[in-house]
Design an enzyme around this catalytic site. Sequence first.
Site, mmCIF file in Angstrom:
data_model
loop_
_atom_site.group_PDB
_atom_site.id
_atom_site.type_symbol
_atom_site.label_atom_id
_atom_site.label_comp_id
_atom_site.label_asym_id
_atom_site.label_seq_id
_atom_site.Cartn_x
_atom_site.Cartn_y
_atom_site.Cartn_z
ATOM 1 N N GLY A 55 -6.065 -38.494 -16.007
ATOM 2 C CA GLY A 55 -5.516 -39.203 -14.861
ATOM 3 C C GLY A 55 -5.130 -38.245 -13.760
ATOM 4 O O GLY A 55 -4.944 -37.050 -13.984
ATOM 5 N N ALA B 156 0.196 -39.194 -12.693
ATOM 6 C CA ALA B 156 -0.079 -40.384 -13.511
ATOM 7 C C ALA B 156 0.929 -40.557 -14.643
ATOM 8 O O ALA B 156 1.095 -41.662 -15.161
ATOM 9 C CB ALA B 156 -1.499 -40.318 -14.077
ATOM 10 N N LYS C 48 0.989 -38.163 -17.399
ATOM 11 C CA LYS C 48 0.316 -37.693 -18.615
ATOM 12 C C LYS C 48 1.271 -37.020 -19.593
ATOM 13 O O LYS C 48 1.189 -37.255 -20.802
ATOM 14 C CB LYS C 48 -0.821 -36.749 -18.239
ATOM 15 C CG LYS C 48 -1.949 -37.432 -17.461
ATOM 16 C CD LYS C 48 -3.020 -36.455 -17.040
ATOM 17 C CE LYS C 48 -2.519 -35.430 -16.050
ATOM 18 N NZ LYS C 48 -2.097 -36.027 -14.746
ATOM 19 N N SER C 49 2.173 -36.195 -19.094
ATOM 20 C CA SER C 49 3.106 -35.500 -19.986
ATOM 21 C C SER C 49 4.050 -36.486 -20.671
ATOM 22 O O SER C 49 4.363 -36.333 -21.859
ATOM 23 C CB SER C 49 3.916 -34.453 -19.206
ATOM 24 O OG SER C 49 3.068 -33.443 -18.694
ATOM 25 N N THR C 50 4.503 -37.499 -19.933
ATOM 26 C CA THR C 50 5.393 -38.501 -20.509
ATOM 27 C C THR C 50 4.697 -39.289 -21.611
ATOM 28 O O THR C 50 5.260 -39.529 -22.684
ATOM 29 C CB THR C 50 5.888 -39.474 -19.415
ATOM 30 O OG1 THR C 50 6.528 -38.721 -18.385
ATOM 31 C CG2 THR C 50 6.876 -40.479 -19.988
ATOM 32 N N ASP D 206 -2.089 -33.391 -22.903
ATOM 33 C CA ASP D 206 -1.732 -34.127 -21.684
ATOM 34 C C ASP D 206 -2.750 -33.935 -20.553
ATOM 35 O O ASP D 206 -2.685 -34.622 -19.542
ATOM 36 C CB ASP D 206 -0.312 -33.797 -21.213
ATOM 37 C CG ASP D 206 -0.190 -32.464 -20.503
ATOM 38 O OD1 ASP D 206 -1.083 -31.603 -20.663
ATOM 39 O OD2 ASP D 206 0.815 -32.270 -19.793
ATOM 40 N N ASP E 282 -11.697 -30.914 -15.668
ATOM 41 C CA ASP E 282 -11.601 -29.745 -14.810
ATOM 42 C C ASP E 282 -12.648 -29.707 -13.702
ATOM 43 O O ASP E 282 -12.356 -29.329 -12.567
ATOM 44 C CB ASP E 282 -11.706 -28.468 -15.656
ATOM 45 C CG ASP E 282 -10.382 -27.754 -15.752
ATOM 46 O OD1 ASP E 282 -9.359 -28.445 -15.850
ATOM 47 O OD2 ASP E 282 -10.367 -26.508 -15.723
ATOM 48 N N LYS F 92 6.558 -38.012 -5.798
ATOM 49 C CA LYS F 92 7.806 -37.872 -5.040
ATOM 50 C C LYS F 92 9.014 -37.889 -5.966
ATOM 51 O O LYS F 92 9.953 -37.102 -5.799
ATOM 52 C CB LYS F 92 7.919 -39.007 -4.017
ATOM 53 C CG LYS F 92 9.109 -38.876 -3.082
ATOM 54 C CD LYS F 92 9.068 -39.949 -1.996
ATOM 55 C CE LYS F 92 10.236 -39.770 -1.022
ATOM 56 N NZ LYS F 92 10.179 -40.770 0.082
ATOM 57 N N LYS F 93 8.970 -38.752 -6.976
ATOM 58 C CA LYS F 93 10.109 -38.909 -7.886
ATOM 59 C C LYS F 93 10.352 -37.654 -8.713
ATOM 60 O O LYS F 93 11.500 -37.269 -8.944
ATOM 61 C CB LYS F 93 9.873 -40.108 -8.807
ATOM 62 C CG LYS F 93 11.037 -40.429 -9.723
ATOM 63 C CD LYS F 93 10.765 -41.685 -10.540
ATOM 64 C CE LYS F 93 11.943 -42.014 -11.446
ATOM 65 N NZ LYS F 93 11.686 -43.237 -12.260
#
Length: 214
Positions: free
Chosen positions: A8, A12, A14-16, A78, A84, A142-143
């Site tokens: 994504g 997006a 991904k880590s969460t 993630d 790439d 932004k968050k």
Amino acid sequence: MSVIVLAGMIGAGKSTYTTLISSELKSKAFYEHVDDNSILEKFYDDPRRWAFSLQIFFLNTRFRSIKEALVHRHNVLDRSIYEDALFTRINYEQGNMSEAEMTLYTDLLDNMMEEIDGMPKKGPDLLIYLRGSLDTHLERIKKRGRPFEQVEGNPELMNYYKRLHGRYDDWFAEYDKSPTLIIDIDEINLEREGDKVLVMQKVKEALKKQQQHV
């Protein structure tokens, strides 16, 4: 043995998702190198100077991660090496990389993919595409508040995000290394407990379906 990769655009989540899925499946999580990446912020400040260096950095770390992931029992990445080339292509098209650099990168990527194809496990069991509107990605960028990622007063960066976002569906349509699952991040919010449960249901169903076809 299940290898899951997240895909994504920037922002997006991904880590969460990786943290959630790896925790629920009791698997190892592989995270993108951001905090220990000295080149990333330099790229945002001067993409024409640092684009090639950044892509080589990511290619190297993702190659190491996917090799390790494909021999572990359970794990979640993630972001993987499969995306790439999209980022590199966008940088080339925007003039941030020369044709010679693009050719060198492509040759190196091809060599790495041949190495992966030669491994006992040749690809992930599932790729999860976190798909959403550009507005959703920008809100999340932004968050999380990394200063160098913000678009305010930076039309060139906004153009980069727009072009990248506009190409992701095409990239996903061409991806053929594993079964896939799409999660609509405009609708799903992992801050809601019910959405976490729903995501894990979808992931487990997709893995079960994949295992039935092995």
